[in-house]
Design an enzyme around this catalytic site. Structure first.
Site, short mmCIF file in Angstrom:
data_model
loop_
_atom_site.label_atom_id
_atom_site.label_comp_id
_atom_site.label_asym_id
_atom_site.label_seq_id
_atom_site.Cartn_x
_atom_site.Cartn_y
_atom_site.Cartn_z
N HIS A 39 -29.24 -23.93 9.43
CA HIS A 39 -28.64 -23.12 10.73
C HIS A 39 -27.46 -24.09 11.22
CE1 HIS A 39 -28.74 -21.75 14.99
NE2 HIS A 39 -29.53 -20.72 14.52
N ASP A 65 -35.74 -29.70 11.10
CA ASP A 65 -35.42 -28.38 11.88
C ASP A 65 -36.81 -27.60 11.52
OD1 ASP A 65 -35.17 -26.05 12.77
OD2 ASP A 65 -33.07 -25.83 12.02
N GLN A 70 -38.37 -22.47 12.32
CA GLN A 70 -38.82 -21.44 11.43
C GLN A 70 -40.22 -21.73 10.57
OE1 GLN A 70 -37.74 -18.67 11.86
NE2 GLN A 70 -35.62 -18.91 12.53
N LYS A 113 -39.73 -18.91 19.59
CA LYS A 113 -39.95 -17.94 18.47
C LYS A 113 -41.48 -18.35 18.10
CE LYS A 113 -35.38 -19.97 16.33
NZ LYS A 113 -34.36 -18.66 16.55
N CYS A 166 -26.38 -17.55 12.20
CA CYS A 166 -25.96 -18.83 12.45
C CYS A 166 -25.88 -19.71 11.30
CB CYS A 166 -26.67 -19.62 13.53
SG CYS A 166 -26.44 -18.70 15.16
#
Lengths: 134, 414
Positions: free
Chosen positions: B128, B206, B209, B232, B372
């Site tokens: 991202h 990261d 997700q 999220k 993104c």
């Protein structure tokens, strides 16, 4: 309310034991409470067999932080460094012996923090904080 | 597999008030855009409302009852997050605004103080923008080298190239997504962390997700930093998390100055507060943090193993159904068990904005664009994709609706 400001706390706060810094001292360390700006300076002399045979402190703070410092000083004077090193946050909170809310715990621990960092350095305090908190 | 709470899908859906709303007049909502931001259960909405109605005051310095209660609730949420990702201590949990800010914190604090000209930071093509741009800004300033791992046909990282760079160059940091927000690729974080550490490099992950969708144990993965967002994972916007190993955080300088992060301030200089407050300057997002605590609790009541298993089942169904649609090209791993709950695709040569618009008219909310991740789309050879993403409240019927919607889109666009 009387629970928090019990007679023993008020007594130590009004007439702090071992008040006044030692000069010279083997340990001389000052610590702050970031929450309220309280200041606590602790000085120690270490005698034979690593026994704390002199202790004096000064500072500005609330009744709880001042009483806690006074009680801690009385408790550790005459003890060995090894015994002091074994102290935990819970020991300190038990010594102060009053129910403390989350924002006041730091007041009761300020003198222990100054003592531990002063003698053993920042790392031991960081470890104590980590171990004692979920 | 049933979830830990023993409740069925209809009951779970009933926890999310927005799902009962009509998308357009007479058209129900099919929400397939949770990878961008999930919907919120009543438990989260209620926790925030209750906090403002009954408990609100500023945290940490107050002596009055409201401040004590607000502080206790705020710190209780930190403990919930700690347990959720199995950090060793709540002091390793730093609240930020979102994943982006968590990554920027590492760049501006650890990166700025540690990276030197000639050092190498490894990122990947599937990141991202939030895990690319902060490093580009810093590389420009400091003069270290930024390398991007390529991806192979089905979206897997080129691990041979990873090992080669680690072996041959002075790598200080590896910064990589756990799960790709477009392809859904699940990267082998534990193995990558081990290799990074063998070369003396740190690893930042990261987790935007991954944390919402699968069990994550930062100690089992042995990662140095792990970043994720509240919004999220059923929580509110405005709160994210940076996990960092204590010794690293302890040694890092603050990156924002202000209230709450100091130990002592004089006009000659200042000293820093203990963890985690050193990195939380100013009044924090108290209500969102408490909302995040409620979201974590909600997910734990379902059980993250169930969340992951249910999403894999949905994703498998979606991949199967979508593969029936003519002129539809799917990107990323073709097996559901190798990917997160996303399906990115192209429909003939129609622009994803047109596809998404026509789906929206049928009540189906998907995302269209580069998500993104422009470098990844460049690699895929397409400017943009349409992305459907799934969460605990989605159903197979909704995927059927998506497929029907795509047929209708093809009919209209030709």
């Amino acid at each position: 309310m009387e629970n928090l400001y019990r007679e023993i706390i008020l007594d130590h706060a009004r007439e702090p034991r071992n008040w006044g810094v030692l000069d010279p001292a083997d340990i001389d360390y000052e610590e702050y409470n970031p929450l309220c700006g309280d200041r606590l300076r602790i000085t120690i002399r270490i005698g034979e067999d690593e026994i704390i045979d002199g202790l004096g402190w000064s500072g500005e703070g609330c009744a709880i932080s001042q009483a806690a410092a006074s009680m801690l000083g009385e408790e550790i004077l005459g003890k060995s460094l090894e015994e002091v090193k074994a102290w935990t946050r819970d020991d300190m909170l038990a010594l102060v012996g009053i129910p403390l809310t989350i924002n006041r715990v730091k007041c009761a621990l300020l003198s222990l923090k100054a003592l531990m960092i002063g003698i053993y350095g920042q790392k031991i305090w960081d470890r104590m904080e980590m171990e004692d908190e979920d | 597999m049933t979830n830990r709470s023993g409740r069925d899908l209809a009951e779970i859906r009933a926890d999310f008030p927005i799902l009962a709303e009509e998308h357009h007049d007479g058209v129900p909502l099919v929400f397939l855009d949770s990878a961008a931001s999930s919907q919120k259960p009543q438990a989260v909405i209620g926790a925030i409302a209750d906090y403002y109605r009954h408990t609100h005051a500023n945290v940490h310095r107050g002596i009055h009852k409201l401040s004590e209660a607000a502080t206790a609730a705020f710190e209780d949420a930190r403990r919930k997050v700690r347990r959720f990702i199995n950090a060793e201590s709540r002091r390793e949990i730093i609240f930020t605004r979102n994943t982006t800010e968590s990554i920027n914190l590492v760049a501006q604090s650890w990166g700025r103080s540690q990276l030197k000209p000639g050092d190498v930071v490894i990122s990947t093509v599937l990141e991202h923008h939030s895990n690319i741009v902060p490093w580009q800004i810093l590389a420009e300033e400091i003069g270290f080298t930024l390398r991007f791992l390529p991806v192979r046909e089905q979206g897997q990282l080129d691990l041979a190239e990873y090992e080669r760079i680690l072996r041959e160059e002075r790598v200080r940091l590896v910064t990589v997504a756990h799960v790709s927000n477009v392809l859904g690729t699940v990267n082998p974080i534990a193995a990558m962390a081990e290799k990074a550490h063998d070369s003396g490099a740190l690893i930042l992950v990261d987790g935007a997700q991954s944390v919402p969708h699968m069990p994550v144990d930062v100690r089992a993965l042995d990662v140095d930093f792990y970043a994720f967002s509240g919004h999220k994972m059923l929580g509110p916007t405005g709160v994210g998390v940076l996990y960092g190993k204590r010794d690293l955080l302890q040694a890092m300088p603050p990156w924002m100055g202000g209230g709450d992060m100091i130990s002592h301030v004089s006009l000659d200089g200042s000293s820093w507060n203990e963890l985690p407050y050193k990195f939380e300057a100013g009044t924090p997002a108290i209500a969102p943090v408490i909302g995040l605590g409620a979201a974590v609790q909600y997910l734990q009541e379902l059980g993250m193993e169930w969340v992951h298993a249910y999403e894999q089942q949905l994703t498998a169904y979606a991949l199967e159904r979508l593969s029936e649609v003519p002129q539809l090209e799917l990107f990323g791993p073709s097996a559901a068990k190798e990917k997160g709950g996303v399906a990115a695709f192209r429909l003939a040569d129609h622009h994803p904005h047109d596809v998404a618009q026509l789906l929206d008219a049928q009540g189906i909310a998907v995302r269209a664009g580069h998500h993104c991740a422009q470098p990844l789309h460049h690699h895929l050879g397409v400017p943009s994709t349409t992305r459907a993403s799934f969460y605990i409240y989605n159903t197979e019927e909704e995927i059927d609706a998506l497929v029907a919607g795509l047929y209708e889109t093809l009919r209209i666009l030709g």
